[in-house]
Design a protein around this motif. Structure first.
Motif, mmCIF file in Angstrom:
data_model
loop_
_atom_site.group_PDB
_atom_site.id
_atom_site.type_symbol
_atom_site.label_atom_id
_atom_site.label_comp_id
_atom_site.label_asym_id
_atom_site.label_seq_id
_atom_site.Cartn_x
_atom_site.Cartn_y
_atom_site.Cartn_z
ATOM 1 N N ALA A 139 0.824 -1.208 0.000
ATOM 2 C CA ALA A 139 0.000 0.000 0.000
ATOM 3 C C ALA A 139 0.863 1.265 0.000
ATOM 4 O O ALA A 139 0.607 2.201 -0.763
ATOM 5 N N LEU A 140 1.879 1.300 0.828
ATOM 6 C CA LEU A 140 2.722 2.491 0.944
ATOM 7 C C LEU A 140 3.498 2.754 -0.342
ATOM 8 O O LEU A 140 3.686 3.912 -0.748
ATOM 9 N N ARG A 141 3.953 1.701 -0.993
ATOM 10 C CA ARG A 141 4.730 1.871 -2.217
ATOM 11 C C ARG A 141 3.894 2.418 -3.375
ATOM 12 O O ARG A 141 4.451 2.848 -4.385
ATOM 13 N N SER A 142 2.584 2.415 -3.226
ATOM 14 C CA SER A 142 1.733 2.939 -4.287
ATOM 15 C C SER A 142 1.864 4.452 -4.425
ATOM 16 O O SER A 142 1.502 5.018 -5.463
ATOM 17 N N ARG A 143 2.428 5.090 -3.379
ATOM 18 C CA ARG A 143 2.480 6.548 -3.409
ATOM 19 C C ARG A 143 3.754 7.144 -2.825
ATOM 20 O O ARG A 143 4.125 8.276 -3.167
ATOM 21 N N LEU A 144 4.438 6.433 -1.943
ATOM 22 C CA LEU A 144 5.531 7.012 -1.164
ATOM 23 C C LEU A 144 6.895 6.465 -1.583
ATOM 24 O O LEU A 144 7.005 5.383 -2.160
ATOM 25 N N SER A 145 7.936 7.224 -1.250
ATOM 26 C CA SER A 145 9.301 6.778 -1.509
ATOM 27 C C SER A 145 9.671 5.665 -0.539
ATOM 28 O O SER A 145 9.016 5.465 0.494
ATOM 29 N N GLU A 146 10.744 4.939 -0.851
ATOM 30 C CA GLU A 146 11.128 3.798 -0.026
ATOM 31 C C GLU A 146 11.546 4.208 1.382
ATOM 32 O O GLU A 146 11.372 3.434 2.334
ATOM 33 N N VAL A 147 12.063 5.412 1.539
ATOM 34 C CA VAL A 147 12.416 5.898 2.883
ATOM 35 C C VAL A 147 11.172 5.932 3.766
ATOM 36 O O VAL A 147 11.184 5.476 4.917
ATOM 37 N N TRP A 148 10.104 6.478 3.228
ATOM 38 C CA TRP A 148 8.858 6.562 3.986
ATOM 39 C C TRP A 148 8.236 5.178 4.168
ATOM 40 O O TRP A 148 7.598 4.907 5.187
ATOM 41 N N VAL A 149 8.405 4.308 3.186
ATOM 42 C CA VAL A 149 7.902 2.944 3.316
ATOM 43 C C VAL A 149 8.557 2.271 4.516
ATOM 44 O O VAL A 149 7.882 1.635 5.339
ATOM 45 N N TRP A 150 9.893 2.399 4.626
ATOM 46 C CA TRP A 150 10.596 1.829 5.783
ATOM 47 C C TRP A 150 10.106 2.449 7.080
ATOM 48 O O TRP A 150 9.742 1.739 8.028
ATOM 49 N N PHE A 151 10.094 3.782 7.145
ATOM 50 C CA PHE A 151 9.791 4.457 8.406
ATOM 51 C C PHE A 151 8.367 4.165 8.869
ATOM 52 O O PHE A 151 8.141 3.806 10.037
ATOM 53 N N LEU A 152 7.398 4.308 7.989
ATOM 54 C CA LEU A 152 6.008 4.133 8.385
ATOM 55 C C LEU A 152 5.677 2.675 8.694
ATOM 56 O O LEU A 152 4.946 2.389 9.649
ATOM 57 N N SER A 153 6.231 1.739 7.926
ATOM 58 C CA SER A 153 5.965 0.324 8.208
ATOM 59 C C SER A 153 6.616 -0.102 9.524
ATOM 60 O O SER A 153 6.030 -0.868 10.296
ATOM 61 N N SER A 154 7.811 0.415 9.803
ATOM 62 C CA SER A 154 8.494 0.073 11.056
ATOM 63 C C SER A 154 7.814 0.738 12.250
ATOM 64 O O SER A 154 7.693 0.136 13.325
ATOM 65 N N ALA A 155 7.344 1.978 12.062
ATOM 66 C CA ALA A 155 6.620 2.668 13.132
ATOM 67 C C ALA A 155 5.299 1.960 13.419
ATOM 68 O O ALA A 155 4.918 1.782 14.587
ATOM 69 N N ALA A 156 4.616 1.539 12.359
ATOM 70 C CA ALA A 156 3.357 0.815 12.537
ATOM 71 C C ALA A 156 3.594 -0.495 13.283
ATOM 72 O O ALA A 156 2.819 -0.870 14.165
ATOM 73 N N PHE A 157 4.685 -1.177 12.940
ATOM 74 C CA PHE A 157 5.031 -2.420 13.620
ATOM 75 C C PHE A 157 5.303 -2.163 15.102
ATOM 76 O O PHE A 157 4.847 -2.912 15.972
ATOM 77 N N GLY A 158 6.045 -1.101 15.395
ATOM 78 C CA GLY A 158 6.322 -0.774 16.784
ATOM 79 C C GLY A 158 5.051 -0.476 17.558
ATOM 80 O O GLY A 158 4.837 -0.979 18.670
ATOM 81 N N LEU A 159 4.164 0.327 16.965
ATOM 82 C CA LEU A 159 2.942 0.725 17.652
ATOM 83 C C LEU A 159 1.972 -0.429 17.858
ATOM 84 O O LEU A 159 1.118 -0.365 18.741
ATOM 85 N N MET A 160 2.098 -1.481 17.040
ATOM 86 C CA MET A 160 1.284 -2.677 17.283
ATOM 87 C C MET A 160 1.425 -3.156 18.722
ATOM 88 O O MET A 160 0.470 -3.632 19.339
#
Length: 256
Positions: A139-160
């Motif tokens: 989903a993130l790669r549909s619009r965002l750069s890979e830097v944001w893909v890493w940061f947001l996916s890792s932040a989402a994982f942490g917040l889980m």
């Protein structure tokens, strides 16, 4: 990634909707069990009801979701991976520490029921990876750069992992767990980027989660205290190394 090959076009909001649904479903099932987070390790029944059932439910629902969306392939495999492969050192180090941790485990404290329930915990490698670094990454790669893909996916994982506070864990260790999960999530992200597949990250995640839980059961080994420190060091290295994974090369391309 060609959107025409997918049943549903990837959108950022879909990734976050799946992430939120995963949290609510897992939290709901674990809450209904009535087993507090800090009592999961008391018996095989507690572990299965407190964690195992929710992982089984989540596994089935994630499989259905990936099938309905038609996102299995992009969730599990990349068309382009990291140009630099050497950052895979961080996941390798984590795997070594996981095996080391298993050698410190008091296996005599395990009975058949507890060991069987512990094996169900291996499903967390599929559920959390498929959610945070599988479907969400698509989903993130549909619009965002890979830097944001890493940061947001890792932040989402942490917040889980903040849901553990509402399941009975104290606030301070919960916050520490969220930060630690962000760093370790970066290790799993690096493994996906360097290998071009999420499958290895799922396997390492399952091994790591199992080893950390196992070493805390029974009589603690004095050396087990070093695991947390090693985890922190590897997490810091991963956050440094990850910056070298954002440049891509097509899977199957020769050279670096």
């Amino acid at each position: 990634m060609a959107d025409s090959s997918l049943r549903v076009r990837p959108r950022v909001w879909i990734g976050f909707a799946i992430w939120l649904a995963y949290i609510l479903i897992v939290f709901g099932v674990q809450s209904v069990s009535g087993v507090p987070y800090d009592e999961w390790g008391d018996s095989g029944a507690n572990l299965f009801l407190g964690a195992g059932v929710s992982l089984i439910v989540a596994t089935l629902l994630l499989a259905v979701t990936a099938s309905v969306l038609g996102w299995w392939r992009p969730a599990l495999f990349d068309d382009a991976r990291s140009r630099h492969r050497w950052p895979i050192v961080a996941p390798i180090l984590l795997a070594i520490v996981a095996v080391f941790t298993l050698t410190l485990t008091d296996w005599s404290a395990y009975d058949g029921a507890f060991f069987a329930a512990s094996l169900v915990l291996l499903l967390v490698g599929f559920t959390e990876e498929m959610t945070a670094r599988g479907l969400m990454v698509v989903a993130l790669r549909s619009r965002l750069s890979e830097v944001w893909v890493w940061f947001l996916s890792s932040a989402a994982f942490g917040l889980m992992h903040f849901m553990n506070f509402f399941l009975g864990q104290d606030l301070v260790p919960t916050i520490q767990q969220v930060g630690s999960a962000f760093a370790i999530g970066t290790v799993f992200y690096i493994l996906r980027r360097t290998t071009g597949t999420l499958i290895w990250a799922m396997i390492l995640h399952a091994l790591w989660a199992f080893s950390v839980f196992a070493v805390g059961h029974g009589t603690p080994n004095p050396l087990a205290q070093s695991v947390g420190l090693l985890q922190m060091v590897i997490g810091i290295l991963a956050i440094v190394f990850v910056w070298f994974t954002f440049r891509s090369v097509r899977v199957g391309a020769r050279g670096e």
